[in-house]
Design a protein around this motif. Structure first.
Motif, PDB file in Angstrom:
ATOM      1  N   THR A  74     -37.799  23.880 -27.092  1.00  0.00           N
ATOM      2  CA  THR A  74     -36.999  22.814 -26.462  1.00  0.00           C
ATOM      3  C   THR A  74     -37.138  22.828 -24.935  1.00  0.00           C
ATOM      4  O   THR A  74     -36.921  21.806 -24.295  1.00  0.00           O
ATOM      5  CB  THR A  74     -35.503  22.927 -26.834  1.00  0.00           C
ATOM      6  N   ASP A 109     -25.832  21.380 -34.874  1.00  0.00           N
ATOM      7  CA  ASP A 109     -26.774  21.638 -33.781  1.00  0.00           C
ATOM      8  C   ASP A 109     -27.427  20.378 -33.215  1.00  0.00           C
ATOM      9  O   ASP A 109     -28.514  20.423 -32.660  1.00  0.00           O
ATOM     10  CB  ASP A 109     -27.821  22.676 -34.192  1.00  0.00           C
ATOM     11  N   TYR A 110     -26.778  19.243 -33.349  1.00  0.00           N
ATOM     12  CA  TYR A 110     -27.271  18.050 -32.660  1.00  0.00           C
ATOM     13  C   TYR A 110     -26.155  17.496 -31.789  1.00  0.00           C
ATOM     14  O   TYR A 110     -24.997  17.464 -32.218  1.00  0.00           O
ATOM     15  CB  TYR A 110     -27.751  16.984 -33.655  1.00  0.00           C
ATOM     16  N   GLY A 111     -26.509  17.056 -30.589  1.00  0.00           N
ATOM     17  CA  GLY A 111     -25.496  16.530 -29.678  1.00  0.00           C
ATOM     18  C   GLY A 111     -24.442  17.588 -29.440  1.00  0.00           C
ATOM     19  O   GLY A 111     -24.735  18.693 -28.984  1.00  0.00           O
ATOM     20  N   ALA A 169     -29.886  13.628 -25.424  1.00  0.00           N
ATOM     21  CA  ALA A 169     -29.910  14.591 -26.534  1.00  0.00           C
ATOM     22  C   ALA A 169     -31.308  14.576 -27.126  1.00  0.00           C
ATOM     23  O   ALA A 169     -32.008  13.564 -27.070  1.00  0.00           O
ATOM     24  CB  ALA A 169     -28.889  14.207 -27.595  1.00  0.00           C
ATOM     25  N   TRP A 170     -31.714  15.699 -27.656  1.00  0.00           N
ATOM     26  CA  TRP A 170     -33.043  15.835 -28.256  1.00  0.00           C
ATOM     27  C   TRP A 170     -32.909  16.212 -29.709  1.00  0.00           C
ATOM     28  O   TRP A 170     -32.079  17.048 -30.067  1.00  0.00           O
ATOM     29  CB  TRP A 170     -33.843  16.924 -27.534  1.00  0.00           C
ATOM     30  N   ARG A 171     -33.707  15.584 -30.518  1.00  0.00           N
ATOM     31  CA  ARG A 171     -33.720  15.953 -31.930  1.00  0.00           C
ATOM     32  C   ARG A 171     -34.454  17.290 -32.116  1.00  0.00           C
ATOM     33  O   ARG A 171     -34.142  18.052 -33.024  1.00  0.00           O
ATOM     34  CB  ARG A 171     -34.432  14.846 -32.719  1.00  0.00           C
ATOM     35  N   ARG A 221     -35.490  20.925 -32.171  1.00  0.00           N
ATOM     36  CA  ARG A 221     -34.735  22.188 -32.180  1.00  0.00           C
ATOM     37  C   ARG A 221     -35.664  23.307 -31.767  1.00  0.00           C
ATOM     38  O   ARG A 221     -36.879  23.193 -31.912  1.00  0.00           O
ATOM     39  CB  ARG A 221     -34.255  22.511 -33.615  1.00  0.00           C
TER      40      ARG A 221
END
Ligand code: ANZ
Ligand code: ZN
Length: 838
Positions: free
Chosen positions: A195, A332-334, A418-420, A422
């Motif tokens: 990431t 674990d998103y946003g 935000a990034w998808r 991981r």
């Protein structure tokens, strides 16, 4: 006159190439360097047709570039760690290493039989300590650079076999062997900080103009950059010690359409709620069942639990929203929490329908539709804000910006990304992989294995009689002295994800000193790979991980580039018709026989039913083993067929008539060569045809349109066959031999020798042509499909109908229109048009 005997000739030339080290890649050569690479195979047992097609394409490019005067690196190796070897160990009681090395031996022989121009001196296998030891060193380099860390993360846990399962061992949420419902368990695992490079990996896609657009798009979606607003809802009742919940949204413009707030089952607010609420605790437990893969989570039914907590709307203190725990919100998103807008988000819509929550319209095509109810599904598109107080009338974009501005001004939120993507979890609780070179000490923590103790090799004496990771139970292997304090410590028993092995193998191919993973100067002579070829199934993970790994090595100063693969090509699959017996079971192609329009199951004499044309696979039993085909027709016919029938990015349907046609072509070329006699005089028309063929074949290979190159060669052979004796004709035959050399190299060598030429055709120069000969005598043919213009091609004036037809059918645009179907009729108006009726 004798026929070309591929069986004998193939082996003779293969031996000659090997003896003379013809395809040895010299890193110190002064020639321009080209690195051609196909994705290296997993040693599953035997070579299949998909391999043959993939490696033939790469081989054509490699041989063609050599003939153009390049120093070419075209290596081969084995992606040799992974689950199937462990499965074989469990089922057949053979050591994974024994199974793997035996498969490698078989497959190496098979590949050699096909005559690929490979530098076998650079062969590598990822399961070889001579490879994975260097991988361990690189892992420690990244560890020291702060790009590796350890944290708790979920795995699939089989409660009956008491073992961690890989995603592919979870079938419909159940363990593949025990059939028990898989649970999610937390384990300490190793992660690589991909990431850190998210923005750069995304940005870098723009420079990859020799990659298919679809692959770049898939990577872009996987990286998944979302811009939006992160903001806090005040809680009307405290949850434990917390009085706020932070959410992330990409649609701040829909803030007045909120009907609920939802948090992930492992969110601190959910955990706090469970302290005092049995129902919440039970719901969280329920969410733990089921696999950890994204697909499993996506497809599970959307469920929630309503807590006693309420959230206060940031733009209206009177407005209270219920707070749910929901299984579709990911921790674990946003921020692991959302506000739900059922009118404009489909998941929220389903959730609201189930739990009878309000579904309001806050976006419409224009203000006139403000009071239209939302219908059977959410409307996720943009428009103008409605029913949204001060936002009314603003476009979606403006309204979103306005909410972000207000949130920032008033201090309850801020614009974020935000990034998808991981971080990459690389720990596998399996034996057959690269041991992670770390030692755990109670006093010192995680200590790197000292460099002079690398490689950490796998112990040989392991058993697979009981489930789980044999490294875990191997006490003597596991127990070591701590390199830091000397006390008793334990080796890490996790091994690396096999995607790590394939994230740098191309660098090792380019340079393989014994004492380090690679030599930077030498590697940079070859890299980036000029042309990478492989299956589209690797479009996301493998390519992303390799791009990341290269960047990570760049960051720590080990290599001077970010992108490892300049050109990428994803080839289509090899397909075959399927057949079923009366009881529905699959029959293999050699168990059936054709009788007129019917198929018969040979053994039973009963009718068999032909089914769809599908990718060759063991499960449908529609595979054709390349080995007997090679024995019967020779390598060149197989290679020729792999290239000729379809554009390379499309599927290729295997057919007996196709391979027979290819075999006839090989003999036709040989016949021309064998009967070649010297003669005097020029043949102007043939000279033009030859020049055109040389130009067109080169262009087609440059553009990776191998089927077009093949079509041009058919045309050239026709022209030579028809021409009377002349010096031009002899010249054309000698050129033809070089033009077919990348595709049919054994035939070409045999022919080159028969023509009395010196040296190997593999080393000969690619033919040249006089551009002046291209100008005249050309006409443009319009190519129609069902009467509609789809393409135009330049051809020689007066070319025969059959040739025009072949060239028209080779057009990529036509193939796309036909989409695999055979044309019903082809109408040719000489020198004007070809109309294909589909
Ligand atoms: C309100 C909203 C209204 C949303 C609307 C969408 C549409 P992408 O584009 O994939 O980034 N979301 C945010 N965090 C989440 C999580 N941890 N688990 C599940 N869903 C999450 O998606 C961002 C949207 O996905 C966010 O925007 C949020 O729902 C949801 F009409 O907020 B939205
Ligand atoms: Zn210690």
């Amino acid at each position: 006159m004798t026929r070309f005997d591929p069986g004998e000739a193939d082996r003779r030339w293969q031996a000659r190439w090997e003896e003379q080290r013809v395809f040895h890649a010299d890193s110190n050569s002064a020639k321009p360097k080209t690195f051609v690479l196909e994705m290296f195979p997993y040693p599953s047992g035997r070579i299949h047709m998909g391999h043959v097609r993939n490696y033939t394409m790469g081989d054509v490019i490699a041989r063609y570039r050599r003939m153009q005067g390049h120093e070419v690196l075209h290596p081969m190796g084995w992606d040799a760690f992974g689950m199937p070897a462990e499965n074989a160990a469990m089922e057949r009681k053979v050591h994974p290493g024994e199974w793997t090395w035996a498969n490698i031996a078989t497959m190496r022989d098979q590949l050699k039989r096909i005559g690929f121009a490979i530098d076998w001196s650079r062969e590598l296998a990822t399961c070889d300590p001579a490879y994975y030891g260097h991988e361990q060193a690189l892992f420690l380099d990244l560890f020291e650079a702060g790009l590796v860390y350890r944290r708790e993360s979920e795995v699939n846990w089989d409660p009956v076999d008491m073992t961690v399962l890989a995603n592919e061992q979870v079938i419909d949420g159940k363990g593949w062997r025990s059939g028990a419902i898989v649970e999610r368990r937390k384990l300490n695992q190793w992660f690589l900080k991909i990431t850190d490079f998210a923005e750069d990996l995304l940005e870098g896609l723009k420079s990859l103009d020799q990659w298919p657009d679809k692959v770049r798009l898939m990577q872009e979606n996987w990286i998944g950059k979302s811009t939006g607003l992160q903001f806090r809802f005040r809680l009307a009742q405290k949850a434990g010690s917390q009085d706020e919940v932070e959410v992330f949204t990409t649609r701040p413009d829909t803030i007045f359409g909120a009907s609920f707030v939802a948090v992930a089952p492992d969110h601190p607010i959910a955990i706090a709620a469970a302290q005092s609420d049995q129902g919440a605790a039970a719901f969280i437990e329920e969410c733990k069942a089921g696999g950890t893969s994204a697909a499993e989570i996506e497809t599970a039914e959307k469920k929630g639990y309503k807590t006693a907590i309420e959230a206060v709307h940031p733009l209206d203190p009177q407005w209270r929203l219920p707070v749910y725990i929901a299984n579709f919100v990911l921790m674990d998103y946003g921020t692991g929490a959302i506000f739900g807008v059922p009118g404009h988000d489909q998941r929220d819509f389903e959730f609201a329908t189930k739990y009878k929550l309000p579904i309001r319209r806050v976006v419409a095509a224009d203000a006139g539709f403000a009071s239209d109810p939302i219908g059977k599904e959410a409307e996720p598109g943009s428009g103008v804000a409605v029913n949204s107080q001060f936002l009314d009338g603003m476009t979606t974009e403006k309204a979103a910006a306005d909410v972000i501005r207000r949130a920032e001004a008033a201090g309850w939120g801020k614009g974020t990304t935000a990034w998808r993507l991981r971080d990459w979890g690389v720990s596998r609780q399996r034996y057959w992989g690269t041991p992670i070179p770390i030692i755990h000490c109670d006093g010192c923590g995680a200590v790197p294995v000292p460099r002079d103790q690398l490689p950490v090799t796998l112990p040989e004496d392991v058993s697979f009689d009981i489930p789980g990771n044999p490294l875990d139970r191997h006490t003597s292997w596991k127990t070591v002295d701590c390199p830091s304090c000397g006390g008793t410590a334990r080796r890490e028993t996790d091994t690396l994800d096999t995607f790590v092995d394939s994230s740098w193998y191309f660098i090792r191919f380019a340079s393989q000193p014994a004492d380090q993973p690679f030599d930077r100067t030498e590697a940079e002579k070859w890299l980036p790979v000029a042309q990478y070829i492989g299956g589209v199934e690797h479009a996301i993970l493998h390519l992303l991980y390799a791009r990341f790994w290269t960047r990570a090595l760049q960051r720590i100063g080990k290599i001077g580039m970010a992108e490892p693969f300049k050109g990428l090509f994803t080839q289509g699959m090899v397909t075959h018709e399927t057949y079923r017996a009366g009881d529905g079971s699959w029959l293999s192609p050699d168990e059936v026989r054709r009788e007129g329009d019917d198929w018969i199951h040979i053994d039973s004499g009963q009718p068999a039913t032909p089914g769809r044309v599908e990718k060759m696979s063991k499960s449908k039993r529609n595979t054709i083993d390349p080995e007997p085909i090679l024995a019967k027709y020779g390598a060149d016919a197989v290679r020729w067929f792999m290239l000729s029938d379809s554009p390379p990015e499309r599927d290729l349907e295997w057919s007996e008539s196709g391979i027979e046609g290819a075999s006839r072509f090989v003999q036709r070329v040989w016949k021309l060569v064998a009967a070649a006699a010297s003669a005097e005089g020029q043949d102007e028309a043939l000279a033009r045809k030859l020049a055109r063929a040389v130009a067109a074949v080169g262009e087609a290979i440059d553009a990776l349109q191998f089927n077009k190159a093949v079509a041009q060669l058919y045309e050239l052979v026709n022209a030579i066959e028809k021409a009377g004796p002349s010096a031009t004709r002899s010249e054309a035959i000698a050129a033809l031999v070089r033009l077919v050399a990348p595709m049919a190299p054994h035939l070409a060598e045999e022919s080159w020798a028969a023509l009395g030429k010196d040296g190997l055709v593999a080393d000969a120069a690619w033919p040249e042509y006089d551009p002046a000969l291209l100008v005249d005598d050309q006409v443009t043919l319009a190519i129609q499909v069902n009467g509609k213009l789809r393409d135009t091609i330049m051809v020689a004036r007066g070319i025969p109908r059959e040739e025009a037809e072949v060239l028209a059918l080779a057009s990529e645009k036509v193939q796309r229109q036909l989409d695999g179907a055979a044309p019903r009729k082809v109408i040719v108006v000489p020198d004007r048009l070809v109309n294909i009726v589909a």
